[in-house]
Motif scaffolding. Structure first.
Motif, PDB file in Angstrom:
ATOM      1  N   LYS A  21       0.805  -1.222   0.000  1.00 61.90           N
ATOM      2  CA  LYS A  21       0.000   0.000   0.000  1.00 61.90           C
ATOM      3  C   LYS A  21       0.835   1.269   0.000  1.00 61.90           C
ATOM      4  O   LYS A  21       0.437   2.267  -0.583  1.00 61.90           O
ATOM      5  N   THR A  22       1.977   1.260   0.661  1.00 57.84           N
ATOM      6  CA  THR A  22       2.778   2.484   0.701  1.00 57.84           C
ATOM      7  C   THR A  22       3.523   2.644  -0.613  1.00 57.84           C
ATOM      8  O   THR A  22       3.839   1.669  -1.297  1.00 57.84           O
ATOM      9  N   LYS A  24       6.601   3.535  -1.164  1.00 54.30           N
ATOM     10  CA  LYS A  24       7.932   2.928  -1.117  1.00 54.30           C
ATOM     11  C   LYS A  24       7.855   1.418  -1.354  1.00 54.30           C
ATOM     12  O   LYS A  24       8.637   0.849  -2.121  1.00 54.30           O
ATOM     13  N   SER A  25       6.897   0.761  -0.711  1.00 55.38           N
ATOM     14  CA  SER A  25       6.781  -0.689  -0.880  1.00 55.38           C
ATOM     15  C   SER A  25       6.256  -1.049  -2.270  1.00 55.38           C
ATOM     16  O   SER A  25       6.652  -2.071  -2.842  1.00 55.38           O
ATOM     17  N   GLN A  26       5.395  -0.220  -2.839  1.00 58.79           N
ATOM     18  CA  GLN A  26       4.910  -0.477  -4.194  1.00 58.79           C
ATOM     19  C   GLN A  26       6.050  -0.372  -5.206  1.00 58.79           C
ATOM     20  O   GLN A  26       6.192  -1.232  -6.075  1.00 58.79           O
ATOM     21  N   ILE A  27       6.856   0.674  -5.065  1.00 59.33           N
ATOM     22  CA  ILE A  27       8.001   0.839  -5.975  1.00 59.33           C
ATOM     23  C   ILE A  27       8.989  -0.313  -5.786  1.00 59.33           C
ATOM     24  O   ILE A  27       9.514  -0.863  -6.753  1.00 59.33           O
ATOM     25  N   GLY A  28       9.233  -0.701  -4.533  1.00 65.43           N
ATOM     26  CA  GLY A  28      10.119  -1.835  -4.270  1.00 65.43           C
ATOM     27  C   GLY A  28       9.615  -3.108  -4.937  1.00 65.43           C
ATOM     28  O   GLY A  28      10.402  -3.871  -5.516  1.00 65.43           O
ATOM     29  N   TYR A  29       8.314  -3.337  -4.866  1.00 68.79           N
ATOM     30  CA  TYR A  29       7.732  -4.514  -5.494  1.00 68.79           C
ATOM     31  C   TYR A  29       7.906  -4.461  -7.014  1.00 68.79           C
ATOM     32  O   TYR A  29       8.278  -5.453  -7.644  1.00 68.79           O
ATOM     33  N   LEU A  30       7.637  -3.290  -7.603  1.00 67.12           N
ATOM     34  CA  LEU A  30       7.781  -3.162  -9.058  1.00 67.12           C
ATOM     35  C   LEU A  30       9.227  -3.361  -9.500  1.00 67.12           C
ATOM     36  O   LEU A  30       9.482  -3.986 -10.535  1.00 67.12           O
ATOM     37  N   ILE A  31      10.183  -2.842  -8.717  1.00 66.24           N
ATOM     38  CA  ILE A  31      11.594  -3.037  -9.057  1.00 66.24           C
ATOM     39  C   ILE A  31      11.950  -4.517  -8.976  1.00 66.24           C
ATOM     40  O   ILE A  31      12.655  -5.053  -9.832  1.00 66.24           O
ATOM     41  N   LYS A  32      11.409  -5.192  -7.984  1.00 72.31           N
ATOM     42  CA  LYS A  32      11.664  -6.630  -7.847  1.00 72.31           C
ATOM     43  C   LYS A  32      11.097  -7.396  -9.055  1.00 72.31           C
ATOM     44  O   LYS A  32      11.731  -8.331  -9.556  1.00 72.31           O
ATOM     45  N   GLN A  33       9.943  -6.971  -9.544  1.00 70.49           N
ATOM     46  CA  GLN A  33       9.317  -7.646 -10.679  1.00 70.49           C
ATOM     47  C   GLN A  33       9.986  -7.316 -12.007  1.00 70.49           C
ATOM     48  O   GLN A  33      10.201  -8.199 -12.839  1.00 70.49           O
ATOM     49  N   LEU A  34      10.291  -6.039 -12.208  1.00 66.96           N
ATOM     50  CA  LEU A  34      10.822  -5.598 -13.503  1.00 66.96           C
ATOM     51  C   LEU A  34      12.343  -5.527 -13.556  1.00 66.96           C
ATOM     52  O   LEU A  34      12.916  -5.230 -14.603  1.00 66.96           O
ATOM     53  N   LYS A  35      12.999  -5.713 -12.420  1.00 66.97           N
ATOM     54  CA  LYS A  35      14.458  -5.833 -12.300  1.00 66.97           C
ATOM     55  C   LYS A  35      15.231  -4.509 -12.282  1.00 66.97           C
ATOM     56  O   LYS A  35      16.278  -4.452 -11.668  1.00 66.97           O
ATOM     57  N   ALA A  67       0.325   8.229  -9.033  1.00 63.58           N
ATOM     58  CA  ALA A  67       0.008   7.283  -7.951  1.00 63.58           C
ATOM     59  C   ALA A  67      -0.966   6.212  -8.438  1.00 63.58           C
ATOM     60  O   ALA A  67      -0.822   5.031  -8.099  1.00 63.58           O
ATOM     61  N   GLU A  68      -1.937   6.602  -9.249  1.00 66.98           N
ATOM     62  CA  GLU A  68      -2.890   5.635  -9.792  1.00 66.98           C
ATOM     63  C   GLU A  68      -2.212   4.667 -10.758  1.00 66.98           C
ATOM     64  O   GLU A  68      -2.519   3.476 -10.764  1.00 66.98           O
ATOM     65  N   ARG A  69      -1.268   5.171 -11.577  1.00 67.97           N
ATOM     66  CA  ARG A  69      -0.538   4.285 -12.497  1.00 67.97           C
ATOM     67  C   ARG A  69       0.329   3.295 -11.729  1.00 67.97           C
ATOM     68  O   ARG A  69       0.446   2.132 -12.118  1.00 67.97           O
ATOM     69  N   ILE A  70       0.966   3.752 -10.635  1.00 68.29           N
ATOM     70  CA  ILE A  70       1.783   2.863  -9.816  1.00 68.29           C
ATOM     71  C   ILE A  70       0.907   1.777  -9.209  1.00 68.29           C
ATOM     72  O   ILE A  70       1.240   0.588  -9.258  1.00 68.29           O
ATOM     73  N   ASP A  71      -0.244   2.178  -8.645  1.00 71.39           N
ATOM     74  CA  ASP A  71      -1.152   1.215  -8.035  1.00 71.39           C
ATOM     75  C   ASP A  71      -1.656   0.208  -9.071  1.00 71.39           C
ATOM     76  O   ASP A  71      -1.708  -0.991  -8.802  1.00 71.39           O
ATOM     77  N   ALA A  72      -2.006   0.678 -10.258  1.00 75.61           N
ATOM     78  CA  ALA A  72      -2.485  -0.221 -11.315  1.00 75.61           C
ATOM     79  C   ALA A  72      -1.390  -1.195 -11.751  1.00 75.61           C
ATOM     80  O   ALA A  72      -1.655  -2.379 -11.986  1.00 75.61           O
ATOM     81  N   ALA A  73      -0.137  -0.710 -11.843  1.00 75.67           N
ATOM     82  CA  ALA A  73       0.976  -1.578 -12.241  1.00 75.67           C
ATOM     83  C   ALA A  73       1.216  -2.671 -11.198  1.00 75.67           C
ATOM     84  O   ALA A  73       1.489  -3.827 -11.546  1.00 75.67           O
ATOM     85  N   VAL A  74       1.099  -2.311  -9.921  1.00 74.34           N
ATOM     86  CA  VAL A  74       1.278  -3.300  -8.852  1.00 74.34           C
ATOM     87  C   VAL A  74       0.157  -4.328  -8.906  1.00 74.34           C
ATOM     88  O   VAL A  74       0.397  -5.542  -8.872  1.00 74.34           O
TER      89      VAL A  74
END
Length: 184
Positions: A21-22, A24-35, A67-74
């Motif tokens: 939800k935060t 920082k954690s959303q970006i961390g998750y996306l980096i983990k997925q997309l490398k 923020a909406e694009r980040i949430d949708a990507a996650v």
């Protein structure tokens, strides 16, 4: 409008766990997925430096659209195995439940009315229709083609009672959708 596609997306959002939800954690998750931060930046439409700032916590409140694009990507990448398992179960064993308020039209035998009318229906469709719907979605079918799959299911299950009544009914159509919700 892509009502069927949206309904499938909403049904897919029922997860076993909540996505991050935060920011920082959303970006961390996306980096983990997309490398890489560059890949994340390209995916959400911001600069690589912005992604790095979000990751470090230097920037905590992006503009609403970002923020909406980040949430949708996650959400798009969150628990793909759970989604696949649920869809497979619906397509092979449990089927799908469709709740809608829409205008149904159909072709009926002479002497009966075939005027379309607004109906609110909640119908459980067998796994074969779920399989057809998911296959159509995966092959890029139009919303109209997916509507017809659901209309065929309503024709078989609701209007014809599995072949026990209204056997002369043909060409059921689903029009003027007020709302449509799927559950599987």
């Amino acid at each position: 409008m892509a009502e069927i596609e949206d309904a499938i997306e909403r049904a897919d959002r029922e997860f076993t766990r909540q996505p991050p939800k935060t920011l920082k954690s959303q970006i961390g998750y996306l980096i983990k997925q997309l490398k890489t931060t560059r890949a994340v930046a390209e995916d959400i439409g911001v600069s690589q430096r912005s992604v790095e700032r979000y990751r470090k916590g230097e920037r905590k409140h992006p503009p609403q659209a970002i923020a909406e694009r980040i949430d949708a990507a996650v959400r798009q990448r969150w628990q793909p195995q759970v989604r696949k398992r649920r869809q497979k179960q619906a397509a092979t064993a449990t089927g799908i439940t469709v709740e809608t308020r829409a205008r149904f039209g159909y072709t009926a035998p002479i002497g009966t009315t075939d005027d379309g009318r607004l109906r609110r229906l909640t119908v459980h469709l067998p796994p074969a229709y779920a399989q057809r719907l998911f296959d159509a979605r995966n092959t890029g079918a139009s919303d109209q083609q997916m509507r017809q799959i659901i209309a065929d299911g309503f024709k078989d299950v609701y209007f014809q009672g599995g072949g026990t009544r209204a056997t002369g009914l043909s060409d059921v159509t689903l029009n003027d959708i007020d709302y449509l919700d799927l559950d599987y």
